[in-house]
Design a protein around this motif. Structure first.
Motif, mmCIF file in Angstrom:
data_model
loop_
_atom_site.group_PDB
_atom_site.id
_atom_site.type_symbol
_atom_site.label_atom_id
_atom_site.label_comp_id
_atom_site.label_asym_id
_atom_site.label_seq_id
_atom_site.Cartn_x
_atom_site.Cartn_y
_atom_site.Cartn_z
ATOM 1 N N ALA A 168 9.700 103.119 -23.859
ATOM 2 C CA ALA A 168 8.895 102.895 -24.788
ATOM 3 C C ALA A 168 8.168 101.832 -23.102
ATOM 4 O O ALA A 168 6.757 101.375 -23.745
ATOM 5 C CB ALA A 168 9.325 101.426 -25.280
ATOM 6 N N HIS A 169 8.441 100.878 -22.422
ATOM 7 C CA HIS A 169 7.883 100.476 -21.869
ATOM 8 C C HIS A 169 6.795 101.530 -20.491
ATOM 9 O O HIS A 169 5.926 101.331 -20.460
ATOM 10 C CB HIS A 169 8.268 100.150 -20.284
ATOM 11 N N ARG A 170 6.788 102.832 -20.885
ATOM 12 C CA ARG A 170 5.466 103.789 -20.617
ATOM 13 C C ARG A 170 4.382 103.207 -20.736
ATOM 14 O O ARG A 170 3.318 103.833 -20.495
ATOM 15 C CB ARG A 170 5.753 105.222 -20.129
ATOM 16 N N SER A 171 3.926 103.156 -22.515
ATOM 17 C CA SER A 171 2.932 104.033 -23.528
ATOM 18 C C SER A 171 3.206 103.247 -24.550
ATOM 19 O O SER A 171 4.526 103.099 -25.201
ATOM 20 C CB SER A 171 2.806 104.768 -23.519
ATOM 21 N N TRP A 172 1.731 102.651 -24.758
ATOM 22 C CA TRP A 172 2.203 101.965 -26.480
ATOM 23 C C TRP A 172 2.207 103.190 -27.846
ATOM 24 O O TRP A 172 3.058 102.529 -28.524
ATOM 25 C CB TRP A 172 0.524 101.371 -27.082
ATOM 26 N N SER A 173 1.461 104.293 -26.933
ATOM 27 C CA SER A 173 1.885 105.367 -28.221
ATOM 28 C C SER A 173 3.847 105.637 -28.449
ATOM 29 O O SER A 173 4.491 105.914 -29.162
ATOM 30 C CB SER A 173 1.924 106.943 -27.482
ATOM 31 N N SER A 174 3.910 105.457 -27.145
ATOM 32 C CA SER A 174 5.931 105.488 -27.092
ATOM 33 C C SER A 174 6.557 104.285 -28.160
ATOM 34 O O SER A 174 7.396 105.103 -29.139
ATOM 35 C CB SER A 174 6.372 106.098 -25.978
ATOM 36 N N ALA A 175 5.531 103.246 -27.672
ATOM 37 C CA ALA A 175 6.111 102.447 -28.249
ATOM 38 C C ALA A 175 6.320 102.200 -29.531
ATOM 39 O O ALA A 175 6.681 101.587 -30.959
ATOM 40 C CB ALA A 175 6.068 100.603 -27.533
ATOM 41 N N ALA A 176 5.417 102.887 -30.065
ATOM 42 C CA ALA A 176 4.082 103.051 -31.585
ATOM 43 C C ALA A 176 5.600 103.731 -32.140
ATOM 44 O O ALA A 176 6.098 103.664 -33.395
ATOM 45 C CB ALA A 176 3.006 103.010 -31.280
ATOM 46 N N VAL A 177 6.472 104.709 -32.001
ATOM 47 C CA VAL A 177 6.692 106.303 -32.398
ATOM 48 C C VAL A 177 7.970 105.233 -32.464
ATOM 49 O O VAL A 177 8.438 105.075 -33.389
ATOM 50 C CB VAL A 177 6.625 107.544 -31.469
ATOM 51 N N GLY A 178 7.981 105.242 -31.685
ATOM 52 C CA GLY A 178 9.861 104.389 -31.479
ATOM 53 C C GLY A 178 9.995 103.489 -32.713
ATOM 54 O O GLY A 178 11.424 103.392 -33.201
ATOM 55 N N SER A 179 8.774 102.389 -32.894
ATOM 56 C CA SER A 179 8.869 101.210 -33.747
ATOM 57 C C SER A 179 9.444 101.602 -35.496
ATOM 58 O O SER A 179 9.659 101.531 -36.702
ATOM 59 C CB SER A 179 7.845 100.499 -33.600
ATOM 60 N N ILE A 180 8.672 103.159 -35.434
ATOM 61 C CA ILE A 180 7.903 103.995 -36.647
ATOM 62 C C ILE A 180 9.649 104.148 -37.306
ATOM 63 O O ILE A 180 10.522 104.008 -38.185
ATOM 64 C CB ILE A 180 7.164 104.336 -36.570
ATOM 65 N N ALA A 181 9.922 104.415 -36.192
ATOM 66 C CA ALA A 181 11.696 105.544 -36.090
ATOM 67 C C ALA A 181 12.896 104.449 -36.028
ATOM 68 O O ALA A 181 13.433 104.677 -37.119
ATOM 69 C CB ALA A 181 11.941 106.349 -35.077
ATOM 70 N N ALA A 182 12.225 103.250 -35.860
ATOM 71 C CA ALA A 182 12.821 102.118 -35.896
ATOM 72 C C ALA A 182 13.162 101.487 -37.639
ATOM 73 O O ALA A 182 14.530 101.415 -38.130
ATOM 74 C CB ALA A 182 12.881 100.636 -35.106
ATOM 75 N N VAL A 183 12.048 102.197 -38.277
ATOM 76 C CA VAL A 183 12.254 101.159 -39.427
ATOM 77 C C VAL A 183 12.513 102.371 -39.972
ATOM 78 O O VAL A 183 13.506 101.741 -40.858
ATOM 79 C CB VAL A 183 10.634 101.453 -40.192
ATOM 80 N N GLY A 184 12.754 103.470 -39.754
ATOM 81 C CA GLY A 184 13.308 104.376 -40.946
ATOM 82 C C GLY A 184 15.203 104.325 -40.879
ATOM 83 O O GLY A 184 15.987 104.069 -41.804
ATOM 84 N N VAL A 185 15.506 104.166 -39.529
ATOM 85 C CA VAL A 185 16.542 104.228 -39.501
ATOM 86 C C VAL A 185 17.468 103.031 -39.640
ATOM 87 O O VAL A 185 18.325 102.690 -40.036
ATOM 88 C CB VAL A 185 16.852 104.344 -37.588
ATOM 89 N N VAL A 186 16.889 101.630 -39.493
ATOM 90 C CA VAL A 186 17.363 100.356 -40.396
ATOM 91 C C VAL A 186 17.379 100.596 -41.204
ATOM 92 O O VAL A 186 17.971 100.118 -42.919
ATOM 93 C CB VAL A 186 16.089 99.067 -39.783
ATOM 94 N N ALA A 187 15.369 101.278 -42.192
ATOM 95 C CA ALA A 187 16.039 101.410 -44.320
ATOM 96 C C ALA A 187 17.066 101.814 -44.701
ATOM 97 O O ALA A 187 17.361 101.961 -45.606
ATOM 98 C CB ALA A 187 14.200 102.196 -44.074
ATOM 99 N N ALA A 188 17.297 103.238 -43.616
ATOM 100 C CA ALA A 188 18.164 104.275 -43.956
ATOM 101 C C ALA A 188 19.533 103.439 -44.022
ATOM 102 O O ALA A 188 20.550 103.209 -44.871
ATOM 103 C CB ALA A 188 18.749 105.829 -43.601
#
Length: 602
Positions: A168-188
């Motif tokens: 995530a520290h390398r690019s905003w693209s990775s950080a953004a996709v990771g943040s969306i995945a985090a939403v799904g993980v914590v929601a479930a």
């Protein structure tokens, strides 16, 4: 001459065997869940049908009056939005998406595991071991057999969270996709939130220290969408003085193994969420006690990682594994959910998925660090894959053997007559009374055509005590049974209730329940303001003949602003996830492997 650090190495998904592993997992899944292919709706365990239309799916995910309960108003569980997203993938028959999810769970897990492994190794055999290990994880197999959709979804998303958050520290693209995945993980799996927050803090420290602060804002962003999405529920729970309920498992409440003895905790340490999760006793009887030890080879490789592999990735992986194990051990002792009179502990399966992911990552680092001259890397990887495959046999054969909780479901949990009448929306309800084995009566109020998966709410399943709505519903149920001439039916009609259902228990009636049922039927049949519809597969149904006052609009003044705020955070993340020309060029100049050193294989 020094070997250069691998830069822009090819992914080799097809040539490296990744595609074949996913295809093989798909074939295994089709054989294991063959009968599911003919089922339009999946039931059993914590499964329930989805709403029939997209509008109703997304209405369940909005702030306002909940689809279950007498008068429950508040924020929707974020998991309802996850269900809405899944249901939107098959607009004409949303419930079929869950069937497809079950059939594709193994190949999707293998795919996610393989990509997660690319952050630790470039060797095909090691990536294969991680992919197969993740697809055959005990926590996933147990969730598939017992029918726990939240655990399955969290397991499928975790490797993608690792794959993106690790860089995530390398690019905003990775950080953004990771943040969306985090939403799904914590929601479930809200119970995973504390562990993920700890790992997020560690990522900030490592970025600030080893990375000299470069990309720190991107790492911080990882948690922002999840915090915004959960903000309404957090505020509600804090304002009602019930913060522990934030950890409650969403979806249909399902009781699991409530034991906390030494054997249970030892099985947790091997990755099995319950005492019978290995299911070997169904096949070989008393000798099954030793079969969970089949997972020991991967655990030994994981423990060796800090000694032989890259220290920082190995240490973080093992810490994540231990954090997951600690979370699982604590979860089996926490009760925040109830189902009628039964108390339900938190499911340890999502935490064990985190434990298993950290374990596989550490084992991959160990296998990757073994010198080529030793010629033991491939045999060790093969040993891991073989033992895990044998360990998975009971779970993968559970459905054909008839020992799985999965069954073919109906499109509604209510009678077909109610389903047809309720498809127009959530303005009318069914008053459900179910005699329990101890002679008590379980009361529920279901708005619309079904008790849907996305309509479940932890506001009802996880609460400190009965609220005023519960007391009103209980009083009306008592009046219906005891007083054939009172005003209970009129009170129901004024509240929007159109039907009364005397439900049945799947296990059949006890003597006490049968006595209550006879009394209730007699009283309801004597009422002039109830018209009997008849016996159905889900109980005996009556229609209220008095004028029905439709439920007021479920939306509240806070609905639109809250929805805009939540959707805005996710929309920003989606926009940031779009790679730019600069981010793509930068990704080609850097190794895909985290912490790669000179001499590491590509």
């Amino acid at each position: 001459m020094w070997s250069r650090v691998p830069v822009a190495e090819k992914l080799r998904f097809f040539s490296g065997g990744g595609a074949w592993i996913v295809l093989g997992a798909l074939l295994v899944s089709v054989v294991a869940f063959l009968s599911l292919l003919a089922w339009p709706v999946l039931a059993g365990g914590a499964l329930a049908p989805l709403r029939a239309t997209l509008a109703q799916l997304w209405a369940d995910a909005a702030y306002g009056a909940r689809p279950l309960g007498w008068a429950t108003i508040g924020p929707a569980d974020p998991f309802s939005a996850v269900v809405a997203v899944l249901g939107s993938l098959w607009p004409t028959a949303p419930s079929r998406v869950i069937v497809v999810l079950w059939v594709l769970a193994l190949p999707l897990s293998a795919l996610g595991g393989w990509f997660a492994a690319t952050r630790f190794t470039g060797r095909g055999v090691v990536r294969a071991a991680v992919a197969i290990g993740w697809a055959l994880a005990p926590s996933l197999l147990d969730a598939l057999v017992t029918g726990r959709p939240t655990d399955v979804i969290a397991h499928l998303l975790l490797p993608w969270l690792l794959w993106t958050a690790a860089v995530a520290h390398r690019s905003w693209s990775s950080a953004a996709v990771g943040s969306i995945a985090a939403v799904g993980v914590v929601a479930a799996a809200p119970s995973l939130a504390p562990a993920l927050i700890v790992l997020w803090i560690i990522a900030i420290i490592l970025t600030a220290g080893l990375g000299h602060g470069r990309g720190l804002a991107r790492v911080i962003w990882l948690i922002v969408p999840a915090a915004v999405v959960f903000a309404p529920m957090i505020w509600h729970r804090l304002s009602t003085g019930d913060p522990w309920a934030l950890l409650a498992d969403p979806g249909v409440p399902l009781a699991g193994d409530a034991s906390t003895d030494l054997v249970r905790r030892l099985l947790l340490g091997l990755g099995f969420p319950s005492g019978d999760a290995s299911r070997w006793d169904e096949l070989i009887g008393p000798g099954a006690a030793w079969m969970p030890l089949l997972v020991v080879p991967v655990l030994i490789l994981a423990v060796a990682a800090p000694v032989v592999a890259r220290i920082v990735p190995a240490a973080v992986s093992l810490f994540a594994a231990l954090l997951g194990l600690a979370t699982a051990s604590i979860a089996i002792g926490i009760t925040v959910t109830t189902d009628a009179a039964a108390s339900i502990v938190l499911s340890p399966a999502p935490a064990l998925s985190l434990f298993w992911l950290g374990t596989l990552a550490a084992a991959a680092l160990t296998l990757d660090a073994i010198p080529d001259a030793a010629r033991v890397r491939a045999p060790l990887a093969a040993l891991v894959m073989a033992t895990l495959a044998v360990s998975a046999v009971p779970a993968l054969t559970a459905l054909p053997r008839g020992t799985s909780a999965l069954t073919e479901g109906a499109t509604s949990t209510l009678p077909a007559y109610v389903e047809a009448e309720g498809r127009a929306g959530l303005r009318n309800a069914t008053f459900v009374m179910t005699p329990a084995s101890d002679g008590a009566v379980i009361v529920d109020v279901v708005w619309g055509e079904t008790s849907a998966l996305g309509g479940q709410s932890t506001l009802r399943s996880a609460r400190l005590a009965a609220n005023a709505g519960d007391e009103d519903a209980a009083s009306l149920a008592a009046a219906l049974i005891a007083d054939p001439s009172g005003s209970a039916v009129t009170d129901l009609a004024d509240h929007g209730v159109a039907f009364v259902l005397l439900g049945t228990e799947p296990a059949g009636d006890s003597d006490a329940a049968r006595a209550v049922r006879i009394q209730a039927e007699t009283a309801l049949n004597q009422r002039d303001d109830l018209e009997i519809v008849g016996d159905t597969g889900k109980g005996k149904l009556w229609r209220i003949t008095a004028p029905i006052t439709d439920r007021a609009d479920a939306a509240t003044p806070a609905t639109s602003p809250i929805a805009l705020l939540q959707l805005g955070a996710v929309a920003i993340a989606l926009l940031l996830a779009i790679p730019t020309r600069r981010s793509l060029a930068d990704s080609r100049r850097r190794s895909r492997i985290v912490g790669a050193r000179k001499g590491d294989a590509a």
